[in-house]
Motif scaffolding. Structure first.
Motif, PDB file in Angstrom:
ATOM      1  N   ALA A   8      -3.236   1.326   1.938  1.00  0.00           N
ATOM      2  CA  ALA A   8      -2.222   0.300   2.175  1.00  0.00           C
ATOM      3  C   ALA A   8      -2.219  -0.132   3.632  1.00  0.00           C
ATOM      4  O   ALA A   8      -2.102  -1.328   3.946  1.00  0.00           O
ATOM      5  N   VAL A   9      -2.361   0.834   4.533  1.00  0.00           N
ATOM      6  CA  VAL A   9      -2.388   0.517   5.964  1.00  0.00           C
ATOM      7  C   VAL A   9      -3.691  -0.188   6.340  1.00  0.00           C
ATOM      8  O   VAL A   9      -3.696  -1.217   7.016  1.00  0.00           O
ATOM      9  N   GLY A  10      -4.814   0.359   5.896  1.00  0.00           N
ATOM     10  CA  GLY A  10      -6.111  -0.192   6.276  1.00  0.00           C
ATOM     11  C   GLY A  10      -6.391  -1.560   5.689  1.00  0.00           C
ATOM     12  O   GLY A  10      -7.043  -2.402   6.327  1.00  0.00           O
ATOM     13  N   LEU A  11      -5.895  -1.827   4.494  1.00  0.00           N
ATOM     14  CA  LEU A  11      -6.151  -3.095   3.815  1.00  0.00           C
ATOM     15  C   LEU A  11      -4.964  -4.056   3.907  1.00  0.00           C
ATOM     16  O   LEU A  11      -5.026  -5.161   3.353  1.00  0.00           O
ATOM     17  N   HIS A  12      -3.891  -3.617   4.557  1.00  0.00           N
ATOM     18  CA  HIS A  12      -2.691  -4.453   4.740  1.00  0.00           C
ATOM     19  C   HIS A  12      -2.172  -4.948   3.390  1.00  0.00           C
ATOM     20  O   HIS A  12      -1.932  -6.139   3.185  1.00  0.00           O
ATOM     21  N   THR A  13      -2.005  -4.013   2.462  1.00  0.00           N
ATOM     22  CA  THR A  13      -1.548  -4.382   1.135  1.00  0.00           C
ATOM     23  C   THR A  13      -0.250  -3.668   0.793  1.00  0.00           C
ATOM     24  O   THR A  13       0.208  -2.787   1.516  1.00  0.00           O
ATOM     25  N   THR A  14       0.349  -4.068  -0.321  1.00  0.00           N
ATOM     26  CA  THR A  14       1.637  -3.547  -0.762  1.00  0.00           C
ATOM     27  C   THR A  14       1.451  -2.561  -1.908  1.00  0.00           C
ATOM     28  O   THR A  14       0.329  -2.289  -2.349  1.00  0.00           O
ATOM     29  N   VAL A  15       2.580  -2.037  -2.417  1.00  0.00           N
ATOM     30  CA  VAL A  15       2.530  -1.157  -3.572  1.00  0.00           C
ATOM     31  C   VAL A  15       1.889  -1.870  -4.761  1.00  0.00           C
ATOM     32  O   VAL A  15       1.117  -1.282  -5.515  1.00  0.00           O
ATOM     33  N   THR A  16       2.169  -3.163  -4.912  1.00  0.00           N
ATOM     34  CA  THR A  16       1.569  -3.930  -6.007  1.00  0.00           C
ATOM     35  C   THR A  16       0.043  -3.964  -5.876  1.00  0.00           C
ATOM     36  O   THR A  16      -0.686  -3.811  -6.864  1.00  0.00           O
ATOM     37  N   GLY A  17      -0.443  -4.152  -4.653  1.00  0.00           N
ATOM     38  CA  GLY A  17      -1.889  -4.120  -4.436  1.00  0.00           C
ATOM     39  C   GLY A  17      -2.485  -2.774  -4.778  1.00  0.00           C
ATOM     40  O   GLY A  17      -3.585  -2.688  -5.365  1.00  0.00           O
ATOM     41  N   LEU A  18      -1.772  -1.699  -4.443  1.00  0.00           N
ATOM     42  CA  LEU A  18      -2.255  -0.358  -4.764  1.00  0.00           C
ATOM     43  C   LEU A  18      -2.294  -0.127  -6.270  1.00  0.00           C
ATOM     44  O   LEU A  18      -3.195   0.551  -6.782  1.00  0.00           O
ATOM     45  N   GLU A  19      -1.329  -0.694  -6.988  1.00  0.00           N
ATOM     46  CA  GLU A  19      -1.349  -0.583  -8.446  1.00  0.00           C
ATOM     47  C   GLU A  19      -2.619  -1.209  -9.021  1.00  0.00           C
ATOM     48  O   GLU A  19      -3.253  -0.651  -9.933  1.00  0.00           O
ATOM     49  N   TRP A  20      -3.004  -2.371  -8.477  1.00  0.00           N
ATOM     50  CA  TRP A  20      -4.220  -3.030  -8.961  1.00  0.00           C
ATOM     51  C   TRP A  20      -5.463  -2.198  -8.633  1.00  0.00           C
ATOM     52  O   TRP A  20      -6.417  -2.157  -9.422  1.00  0.00           O
ATOM     53  N   VAL A  21      -5.456  -1.513  -7.486  1.00  0.00           N
ATOM     54  CA  VAL A  21      -6.596  -0.671  -7.116  1.00  0.00           C
ATOM     55  C   VAL A  21      -6.786   0.449  -8.146  1.00  0.00           C
ATOM     56  O   VAL A  21      -7.907   0.745  -8.575  1.00  0.00           O
ATOM     57  N   VAL A  22      -5.685   1.074  -8.549  1.00  0.00           N
ATOM     58  CA  VAL A  22      -5.766   2.162  -9.527  1.00  0.00           C
ATOM     59  C   VAL A  22      -6.067   1.620 -10.923  1.00  0.00           C
ATOM     60  O   VAL A  22      -6.955   2.096 -11.630  1.00  0.00           O
ATOM     61  N   ASP A  23      -5.335   0.577 -11.317  1.00  0.00           N
ATOM     62  CA  ASP A  23      -5.425   0.111 -12.696  1.00  0.00           C
ATOM     63  C   ASP A  23      -6.637  -0.774 -12.960  1.00  0.00           C
ATOM     64  O   ASP A  23      -7.032  -0.944 -14.123  1.00  0.00           O
ATOM     65  N   GLY A  24      -7.240  -1.342 -11.918  1.00  0.00           N
ATOM     66  CA  GLY A  24      -8.485  -2.059 -12.134  1.00  0.00           C
ATOM     67  C   GLY A  24      -9.536  -1.147 -12.744  1.00  0.00           C
ATOM     68  O   GLY A  24     -10.364  -1.577 -13.566  1.00  0.00           O
ATOM     69  N   TYR A  25      -9.481   0.113 -12.379  1.00  0.00           N
ATOM     70  CA  TYR A  25     -10.402   1.130 -12.904  1.00  0.00           C
ATOM     71  C   TYR A  25      -9.973   1.619 -14.279  1.00  0.00           C
ATOM     72  O   TYR A  25     -10.745   1.582 -15.243  1.00  0.00           O
ATOM     73  N   THR A  26      -8.714   2.051 -14.388  1.00  0.00           N
ATOM     74  CA  THR A  26      -8.291   2.707 -15.626  1.00  0.00           C
ATOM     75  C   THR A  26      -8.199   1.735 -16.798  1.00  0.00           C
ATOM     76  O   THR A  26      -8.531   2.104 -17.939  1.00  0.00           O
ATOM     77  N   VAL A  27      -7.769   0.498 -16.555  1.00  0.00           N
ATOM     78  CA  VAL A  27      -7.704  -0.471 -17.654  1.00  0.00           C
ATOM     79  C   VAL A  27      -9.105  -0.790 -18.162  1.00  0.00           C
ATOM     80  O   VAL A  27      -9.334  -0.915 -19.371  1.00  0.00           O
ATOM     81  N   THR A  28     -10.056  -0.923 -17.238  1.00  0.00           N
ATOM     82  CA  THR A  28     -11.436  -1.207 -17.650  1.00  0.00           C
ATOM     83  C   THR A  28     -11.995  -0.076 -18.493  1.00  0.00           C
ATOM     84  O   THR A  28     -12.641  -0.311 -19.525  1.00  0.00           O
ATOM     85  N   VAL A  29     -11.748   1.166 -18.085  1.00  0.00           N
ATOM     86  CA  VAL A  29     -12.206   2.310 -18.872  1.00  0.00           C
ATOM     87  C   VAL A  29     -11.563   2.292 -20.255  1.00  0.00           C
ATOM     88  O   VAL A  29     -12.238   2.469 -21.283  1.00  0.00           O
ATOM     89  N   ALA A  30     -10.253   2.075 -20.288  1.00  0.00           N
ATOM     90  CA  ALA A  30      -9.545   2.071 -21.571  1.00  0.00           C
ATOM     91  C   ALA A  30     -10.072   0.993 -22.499  1.00  0.00           C
ATOM     92  O   ALA A  30     -10.300   1.232 -23.691  1.00  0.00           O
TER      93      ALA A  30
END
Length: 451
Positions: free
Chosen positions: A42-64
């Motif tokens: 979040a600090v390094g990429l200047h993103t919010t909690v919503t951005g972090l959700e996409w980082v995690v779920d971009g992976y898990t939704v694709t797997v699912a």
């Protein structure tokens, strides 16, 4: 063909199993190693909690969404070829993640990682099936495969904390590339080519699954996004509904993902919903608690990783115990007991505050991790046992797809609740506890007692 399946079963069998398990371990590791590094991202990429959700779920939704397609491709083109393709996707995408200049590129690379993972999981099991012809040897190999995956999940938070704190968050992705390369070499040398078989892939069903899962998860994320985006939220909701409708149409046309006997099985549906609920509650709390430890309790990433270790480590013991108990008592009491214990742990976590000593925090963490892992073997047994011999593999793939979707929804819901509640732990963890208890009630009402 000079190398045969028999050669892989003899002197090279152990190395072959190590290569197969390493590929699977990478997939499992990436579900937990990212969590503790999120605050640094979040600090390094200047993103919010919503951005972090996409980082995690971009992976898990694709797997699912693609897990069942990955199984079909492994059957059609051969498990080794599918596994090698998965390693290539995963390795190159990991390098792209490490080099990502912004959150958008990182999310796109995580999606490609998810494609690799969706190929690796089913093909790894298929390779074990081909490599070990003896049932007892295969059972032992599968147990080792599962234990390595559990160990990877347990080590993820600690490894993620150490790497992100001392080498920077890109290191949690860069470490995957050399492991993929070594695994590919070992696989090529020890595992012979496996034959494929002509098989029709239900494209409409897979397309519907991708649209529905993406739409549902995106809706849950966008509800909590700030600033609010009503237009995009509406688009995501419409996509979710459209995906479900397309899936129903495809099923009626005989092009759905599941055969009629599974879709009409109450036990199968119950088991899949329990798997979804487990991961929704567990990975939602993992996302929320990790951010809370670093942002409010001011833990370093390494300290946060070690703080979460009891929750993950107890799972190895709890899973073995749950499997034995399910064999003796039947799956229903094990599922109800495990989910209730997990819910108690989540309720305890919900009432922790900035001044709660770690000794008291560790108790609900242990209960949550124990309840989650204790339940899993019984839920898996219920789902797979509901299928006939010809569709057991498909049932297992569907169960794991449901679990991955639960992980994605858990992060999406927990992240949105964190934003709406201004970083309070209570709303996401109370929601996770309610999901656990609802699943326990479902199991008690729907599953038969042990004879």
């Amino acid at each position: 063909m000079t190398r045969t399946l028999e050669s892989a079963r003899t002197e090279r069998g152990g190395v072959a199993l190590a290569a197969i398990s390493a590929g699977f371990a990478l997939v499992i590791l990436d579900t937990t190693i990212v969590t503790v590094a999120l605050d640094r991202m979040a600090v390094g990429l200047h993103t919010t909690v919503t951005g972090l959700e996409w980082v995690v779920d971009g992976y898990t939704v694709t797997v699912a969404a693609l897990l069942m397609l990955g199984g079909g491709l492994a059957d059609r083109f051969g498990a080794r070829r599918s596994f090698q393709a998965g390693l290539a996707f995963f390795g190159f995408a990991s390098l792209a993640c490490a080099a990502a200049p912004g959150v958008g590129v990182l999310v796109a690379a995580r999606v490609v990682q998810g494609i690799g993972a969706a190929l690796l999981i089913p093909s790894s099991l298929a390779l074990i099936r081909f490599t070990y012809s003896d049932a007892a040897d295969r059972a032992r190999a599968t147990g080792i495969w599962g234990a390595i995956g559990s160990t990877a999940a347990s080590c993820g938070p600690v490894l993620g904390g150490v790497l992100s704190e001392h080498l920077g968050w890109p290191a949690i992705f860069a470490v995957n590339a050399p492991i993929c390369a070594v695994t590919a070499v070992l696989l090529h040398r020890t595992v012979p080519s496996t034959p494929g078989a002509p098989r029709q892939i239900p494209v409409p069903g897979h397309v519907a699954a991708v649209i529905a899962m993406t739409g549902v998860t995106a809706t849950a994320i966008l509800v909590g996004a700030r600033p609010v985006s009503p237009a995009w939220t509406a688009v995501a909701a419409v996509a979710a509904v459209a995906g479900v409708v397309l899936g129903l149409v495809a099923a009626r046309a005989g092009k759905g993902l599941l055969p009629n006997d599974l879709r009409g099985s109450r036990a199968f549906t119950t088991g899949a919903l329990i798997g979804l609920a487990q991961n929704l509650g567990f990975y939602g709390q993992l996302f929320a608690v990790s951010l809370y430890l670093q942002r409010h309790l001011h833990y370093s990433p390494t300290a946060a990783g070690f703080a979460l270790l009891p929750e993950a480590a107890v799972g190895i013991l709890a899973s073995a115990l749950g499997g034995r108990q399910a064999a003796q008592r039947g799956p229903r009491p094990v599922i109800v007991t495990g989910l209730t214990i997990g819910a108690i742990g989540l309720l305890g976590l919900a009432w922790t505050g900035p001044h709660t000593p770690y000794g008291l925090l560790a108790i609900p963490l242990l209960l949550t991790g124990f309840g989650m892992a204790y339940t899993m073997p019984a839920a898996t047994h219920v789902t797979v046992s509901a299928a006939g011999p010809d569709s057991a593999g498909l049932a297992g793939a569907a169960f794991n797809a449901a679990r991955q979707l639960g992980s994605a929804l858990g992060v999406a819901v927990a992240g949105s609740l964190l934003v709406l509640a201004r970083d309070s732990l209570a709303p996401p963890l109370l929601t996770a506890a309610a999901v656990f208890l609802a699943a326990a009630c479902l199991a008690r009402a729907s599953l038969r007692p042990h004879p």
